[in-house]
Design a protein around this motif. Structure first.
Motif, PDB file in Angstrom:
ATOM      1  N   GLU A  59       0.857  -1.191   0.000  1.00 17.84           N
ATOM      2  CA  GLU A  59       0.000   0.000   0.000  1.00 17.84           C
ATOM      3  C   GLU A  59       0.886   1.232   0.000  1.00 17.84           C
ATOM      4  N   SER A  60       0.566   2.180  -0.875  1.00 16.12           N
ATOM      5  CA  SER A  60       1.279   3.460  -0.932  1.00 16.12           C
ATOM      6  C   SER A  60       0.295   4.578  -0.630  1.00 16.12           C
ATOM      7  N   VAL A  61       0.710   5.500   0.242  1.00 14.20           N
ATOM      8  CA  VAL A  61      -0.133   6.628   0.634  1.00 14.20           C
ATOM      9  C   VAL A  61       0.604   7.923   0.315  1.00 14.20           C
ATOM     10  N   GLY A  62      -0.050   8.823  -0.402  1.00 15.54           N
ATOM     11  CA  GLY A  62       0.501  10.136  -0.693  1.00 15.54           C
ATOM     12  C   GLY A  62      -0.246  11.210   0.063  1.00 15.54           C
ATOM     13  N   TYR A  63       0.464  12.218   0.570  1.00 15.68           N
ATOM     14  CA  TYR A  63      -0.129  13.311   1.342  1.00 15.68           C
ATOM     15  C   TYR A  63       0.172  14.640   0.640  1.00 15.68           C
ATOM     16  N   GLU A  64      -0.884  15.447   0.424  1.00 17.84           N
ATOM     17  CA  GLU A  64      -0.705  16.752  -0.216  1.00 17.84           C
ATOM     18  C   GLU A  64      -1.551  17.801   0.503  1.00 17.84           C
ATOM     19  N   HIS A  75      -4.886  16.099   1.636  1.00 16.94           N
ATOM     20  CA  HIS A  75      -5.511  15.237   0.634  1.00 16.94           C
ATOM     21  C   HIS A  75      -4.738  13.921   0.564  1.00 16.94           C
ATOM     22  N   PHE A  76      -5.432  12.831   0.823  1.00 12.19           N
ATOM     23  CA  PHE A  76      -4.838  11.500   0.821  1.00 12.19           C
ATOM     24  C   PHE A  76      -5.091  10.824  -0.525  1.00 12.19           C
ATOM     25  N   THR A  77      -4.071  10.187  -1.066  1.00 14.20           N
ATOM     26  CA  THR A  77      -4.217   9.315  -2.227  1.00 14.20           C
ATOM     27  C   THR A  77      -3.653   7.952  -1.839  1.00 14.20           C
ATOM     28  N   ILE A  78      -4.511   6.936  -1.860  1.00 19.73           N
ATOM     29  CA  ILE A  78      -4.124   5.600  -1.420  1.00 19.73           C
ATOM     30  C   ILE A  78      -4.221   4.629  -2.590  1.00 19.73           C
ATOM     31  N   ASP A  79      -3.129   3.926  -2.839  1.00 21.90           N
ATOM     32  CA  ASP A  79      -3.103   2.902  -3.875  1.00 21.90           C
ATOM     33  C   ASP A  79      -2.609   1.593  -3.280  1.00 21.90           C
ATOM     34  N   GLU A 100      -9.254   8.300  -2.657  1.00 21.81           N
ATOM     35  CA  GLU A 100      -8.813   9.680  -2.436  1.00 21.81           C
ATOM     36  C   GLU A 100      -9.819  10.368  -1.518  1.00 21.81           C
ATOM     37  N   PHE A 101      -9.309  11.086  -0.522  1.00 21.80           N
ATOM     38  CA  PHE A 101     -10.171  11.818   0.395  1.00 21.80           C
ATOM     39  C   PHE A 101      -9.330  12.865   1.119  1.00 21.80           C
ATOM     40  N   THR A 102      -9.994  13.780   1.826  1.00 27.65           N
ATOM     41  CA  THR A 102      -9.314  14.851   2.554  1.00 27.65           C
ATOM     42  C   THR A 102      -9.682  14.785   4.027  1.00 27.65           C
ATOM     43  N   LEU A 103      -8.671  14.868   4.897  1.00 29.82           N
ATOM     44  CA  LEU A 103      -8.867  14.881   6.339  1.00 29.82           C
ATOM     45  C   LEU A 103      -8.005  15.976   6.961  1.00 29.82           C
ATOM     46  N   VAL A 104      -8.442  16.488   8.099  1.00 29.46           N
ATOM     47  CA  VAL A 104      -7.591  17.382   8.880  1.00 29.46           C
ATOM     48  C   VAL A 104      -6.657  16.505   9.686  1.00 29.46           C
ATOM     49  N   MET A 105      -5.349  16.605   9.422  1.00 29.64           N
ATOM     50  CA  MET A 105      -4.399  15.646   9.970  1.00 29.64           C
ATOM     51  C   MET A 105      -3.069  16.314  10.286  1.00 29.64           C
ATOM     52  N   GLY A 106      -2.420  15.813  11.336  1.00 26.97           N
ATOM     53  CA  GLY A 106      -1.070  16.227  11.689  1.00 26.97           C
ATOM     54  C   GLY A 106      -0.309  15.021  12.198  1.00 26.97           C
ATOM     55  N   CYS A 107       0.981  15.161  12.382  1.00 26.73           N
ATOM     56  CA  CYS A 107       1.790  14.038  12.857  1.00 26.73           C
ATOM     57  C   CYS A 107       1.339  13.524  14.220  1.00 26.73           C
ATOM     58  N   ASN A 108       0.691  14.376  15.012  1.00 29.66           N
ATOM     59  CA  ASN A 108       0.295  13.977  16.359  1.00 29.66           C
ATOM     60  C   ASN A 108      -1.020  13.213  16.405  1.00 29.66           C
ATOM     61  N   ASN A 109      -1.768  13.158  15.298  1.00 30.80           N
ATOM     62  CA  ASN A 109      -3.038  12.426  15.335  1.00 30.80           C
ATOM     63  C   ASN A 109      -3.169  11.454  14.163  1.00 30.80           C
ATOM     64  N   LEU A 110      -2.040  10.825  13.796  1.00 32.10           N
ATOM     65  CA  LEU A 110      -2.058   9.821  12.729  1.00 32.10           C
ATOM     66  C   LEU A 110      -2.726   8.526  13.171  1.00 32.10           C
ATOM     67  N   LEU A 111      -2.936   8.333  14.460  1.00 34.29           N
ATOM     68  CA  LEU A 111      -3.431   7.058  14.965  1.00 34.29           C
ATOM     69  C   LEU A 111      -4.936   7.053  15.206  1.00 34.29           C
ATOM     70  N   GLU A 112      -5.648   8.085  14.790  1.00 35.39           N
ATOM     71  CA  GLU A 112      -7.080   8.150  15.047  1.00 35.39           C
ATOM     72  C   GLU A 112      -7.831   7.100  14.232  1.00 35.39           C
ATOM     73  N   GLY A 187       7.548  18.142   5.877  1.00 34.41           N
ATOM     74  CA  GLY A 187       6.375  17.307   6.104  1.00 34.41           C
ATOM     75  C   GLY A 187       6.493  15.970   5.409  1.00 34.41           C
ATOM     76  N   LEU A 188       5.731  15.003   5.886  1.00 35.32           N
ATOM     77  CA  LEU A 188       5.699  13.662   5.309  1.00 35.32           C
ATOM     78  C   LEU A 188       4.804  13.696   4.071  1.00 35.32           C
ATOM     79  N   THR A 189       5.368  13.389   2.911  1.00 37.21           N
ATOM     80  CA  THR A 189       4.604  13.476   1.656  1.00 37.21           C
ATOM     81  C   THR A 189       4.151  12.126   1.126  1.00 37.21           C
ATOM     82  N   GLY A 190       4.713  11.045   1.624  1.00 37.65           N
ATOM     83  CA  GLY A 190       4.299   9.737   1.141  1.00 37.65           C
ATOM     84  C   GLY A 190       4.974   8.620   1.890  1.00 37.65           C
TER      85      GLY A 190
END
Length: 200
Positions: A59-64, A75-79, A100-112, A187-190
């Motif tokens: 699984e590859s995840v892209g963050y923009e 904006h998440f893109t998951i393949d 593909e979807f958009t969430l409010v996200m930061g490094c501190n809440n990646l585990l939600e 920032g983490l881009t992928g």
């Protein structure tokens, strides 16, 4: 008549093949125990069941824009791509999914935790999916846990449409945990990691 040495070599080869087949089942069972997910019963215990479908892939995840410490719309893109699948109804050879979807996200809440609807598209020997039988749409949910430098996400759900309708699924997705440098800098881009899927 085979010599004792040849018989021993044949026995060792059969044992190696059997061990390889058990690794995927053991991994799925260990993940289920670790995350409190009920593991499926063996196919032999359910004579009318066509058996487990087991797939392995990435699984590859892209963050923009990139994920930083400050939460913001991402904006998440998951393949996902399953290079090999075995079992089930015997028709599925490989598969994948795209979201593909958009969430409010930061490094501190990646585990939600999350809930979503995911469609898995299957390669059953045809050049392209012809009907809903070549895909499975599932209502899924999951939450992540930080484990030894990885963000491990067990995803559970039920197939609501298409191939394997009415059956349950368990997908395990371990991805590398972002470092402090990534979160503080651009920032983490992928990220990319392995994944396993079991439909039972």
């Amino acid at each position: 008549m085979d010599s004792p040495m040849l018989l021993s070599a044949k026995g060792a080869k059969r044992a190696a093949v059997a061990a390889g087949g058990k690794r995927l089942r053991a991994a799925a069972l260990a993940a289920a125990v670790l995350f409190g997910v009920t593991a499926p019963a063996p196919a032999s215990a359910r004579p009318h069941d066509p058996g487990l479908l087991q797939c392995e892939g990435t699984e590859s995840v892209g963050y923009e824009p990139g994920v930083t410490l400050q939460a913001r719309p991402i904006h998440f893109t998951i393949d996902g791509h399953f290079a090999s699948c075995a079992g089930g109804d015997g028709a599925v050879r490989s598969g994948g999914y795209h979201e593909e979807f958009t969430l409010v996200m930061g490094c501190n809440n990646l585990l939600e935790g999350f809930r979503s609807r995911r469609t898995y598209t299957w390669n059953t020997g045809h050049s392209r999916p012809r009907h809903t039988g070549d895909s499975s749409t599932a209502d899924i949910s999951g939450s992540s846990t930080a484990v030894v430098g990885q963000v491990v996400t067990p995803v559970t759900g039920t197939v609501t449409r298409g191939r394997f309708q009415g059956r349950s699924l368990l997908q395990i997705i371990p991805l590398p945990q972002p470092s402090a440098v990534q979160c503080l800098a651009g920032g983490l881009t992928g990220v990319t990691g392995v994944t396993t899927l079991t439909i039972f």
